[in-house]
Design an enzyme around this catalytic site. Structure first.
Site, PDB file in Angstrom:
ATOM      1  N   TYR A   1       5.243 -21.103  21.860  1.00  0.00           N
ATOM      2  CA  TYR A   1       5.994 -21.891  21.070  1.00  0.00           C
ATOM      3  C   TYR A   1       5.501 -21.739  19.810  1.00  0.00           C
ATOM      4  CZ  TYR A   1       8.123 -25.631  18.697  1.00  0.00           C
ATOM      5  OH  TYR A   1       8.895 -26.387  17.869  1.00  0.00           O
TER       6      TYR A   1
ATOM      7  N   ILE B   1       9.832 -35.096  14.788  1.00  0.00           N
ATOM      8  CA  ILE B   1      10.986 -35.576  14.319  1.00  0.00           C
ATOM      9  C   ILE B   1      11.184 -36.211  15.468  1.00  0.00           C
ATOM     10  CG2 ILE B   1      13.100 -35.005  13.283  1.00  0.00           C
ATOM     11  CD1 ILE B   1      11.076 -34.253  11.608  1.00  0.00           C
TER      12      ILE B   1
ATOM     13  N   THR C   1      14.053 -36.651  17.615  1.00  0.00           N
ATOM     14  CA  THR C   1      15.304 -36.282  18.208  1.00  0.00           C
ATOM     15  C   THR C   1      14.920 -36.388  19.763  1.00  0.00           C
ATOM     16  OG1 THR C   1      14.186 -34.040  18.078  1.00  0.00           O
ATOM     17  CG2 THR C   1      15.728 -34.739  16.426  1.00  0.00           C
TER      18      THR C   1
ATOM     19  N   LYS D   1       7.213 -19.654  16.667  1.00  0.00           N
ATOM     20  CA  LYS D   1       7.534 -20.371  15.282  1.00  0.00           C
ATOM     21  C   LYS D   1       6.975 -19.383  14.339  1.00  0.00           C
ATOM     22  CE  LYS D   1      10.254 -23.367  16.992  1.00  0.00           C
ATOM     23  NZ  LYS D   1      11.663 -23.009  16.500  1.00  0.00           N
TER      24      LYS D   1
END
Length: 273
Positions: free
Chosen positions: A172, A205, A207, A176
């Site tokens: 990851y 965030i 979500t 990114k």
């Protein structure tokens, strides 16, 4: 009749919020790998009065992304391309994360470059993780930024052992970081056709995917954030809307870090009094 279009790759929580903000008076082309997410987004946006077309797309497959890009350009100029599709470290293998997050972004950048023109703005979703992983060897960073997409995943540093328990997190971070670098390296090509390309790096965030991380290793970042709260999808929408608009016409090849100050705290926490 020519209609200006907005293309959005990834229409889950973040993508749907962006579609609502940017899609007023525009033809919306939305894509996702999940038929269920696509159906929900289409119903929601259509009920709210938007003009929507949906496409099932696998961002790790260039042909799939290219077909979507061509369709989005078929009825008129593309005003903005927003790429939010990606996988979190939770529940995904390292190689799948690299294929979707890293190669998927390279595919999207190239496919939409082919149909972009003067005034087109593309915004890719990176992550604050890309800022945390800035100490990579120069040769690896150059590869992430400029390697041909069909060779992008071939670097030895990206051959992560499936048995490595930290493999998904490593993948990851690498993906990114690669997104940030790829956007920087793509700016010149986009400029040749009159377009711009930037990225937004969200912090933690709230979500669906983000809440999974909050319950795990990302929870500590909320406590250390100078603003003292979790981010909302609207925080990201505001940054994306700015980069997609003419108000940012002198900004390209850049990144906006929307993390509540977490990265700065990690770097300078030794000065805390």
């Amino acid at each position: 009749m020519s209609t200006r279009s907005i293309a959005i790759l990834g229409c889950g929580g973040m993508g749907l919020a962006i579609a609502r903000r940017l899609g007023v008076g525009r033809r919306l082309y939305i894509a996702d790998f999940s038929k269920e997410i696509l159906s929900t987004a289409q119903e929601t946006l259509t009920n709210d009065g938007y003009t929507v077309e949906t496409f099932q797309v696998d961002v790790s497959d260039y042909v799939s992304v290219s077909r979507f890009a061509q369709a989005a350009a078929s009825h008129g100029p593309i005003e903005a391309v927003i790429h939010t599709a990606g996988l979190s470290p939770s529940g995904s293998s390292a190689q799948k994360i690299l294929a979707v997050n890293l190669l998927g972004t390279a595919n999207a950048l190239e496919a939409f470059l082919e149909v972009s023109q003067s005034g087109t703005s593309m915004v890719c979703t990176a992550s604050m993780a890309g800022h945390m992983g800035s100490g990579l060897p120069v040769e690896l960073e150059r590869h992430l930024a400029t390697a041909p997409r069909n060779q992008l995943l071939e670097h030895v540093a990206l051959k992560i052992d499936k048995a490595d328990p930290h493999g998904p997190a490593r993948a990851y971070g690498l993906s990114k970081r690669g997104n940030l670098l790829r956007v920087q390296a793509s700016a010149k090509a986009w400029g040749r056709v009159g377009g711009r390309v930037n990225s937004v790096s969200p912090g933690v965030i709230s979500t669906g995917a983000g809440r999974q991380e909050i319950d795990g290793p990302a929870g500590k970042f909320i406590a250390m954030s100078p603003v003292g709260r979790v981010g909302t999808p609207q925080d990201i929408v505001n940054a994306v809307a700015f980069l997609a608009s003419a108000e940012s016409s002198f900004i390209t090849g850049n990144d906006i870090l929307v993390d509540g100050g977490v990265v700065s705290s990690l770097r300078w926490d030794t000065l805390e009094t």
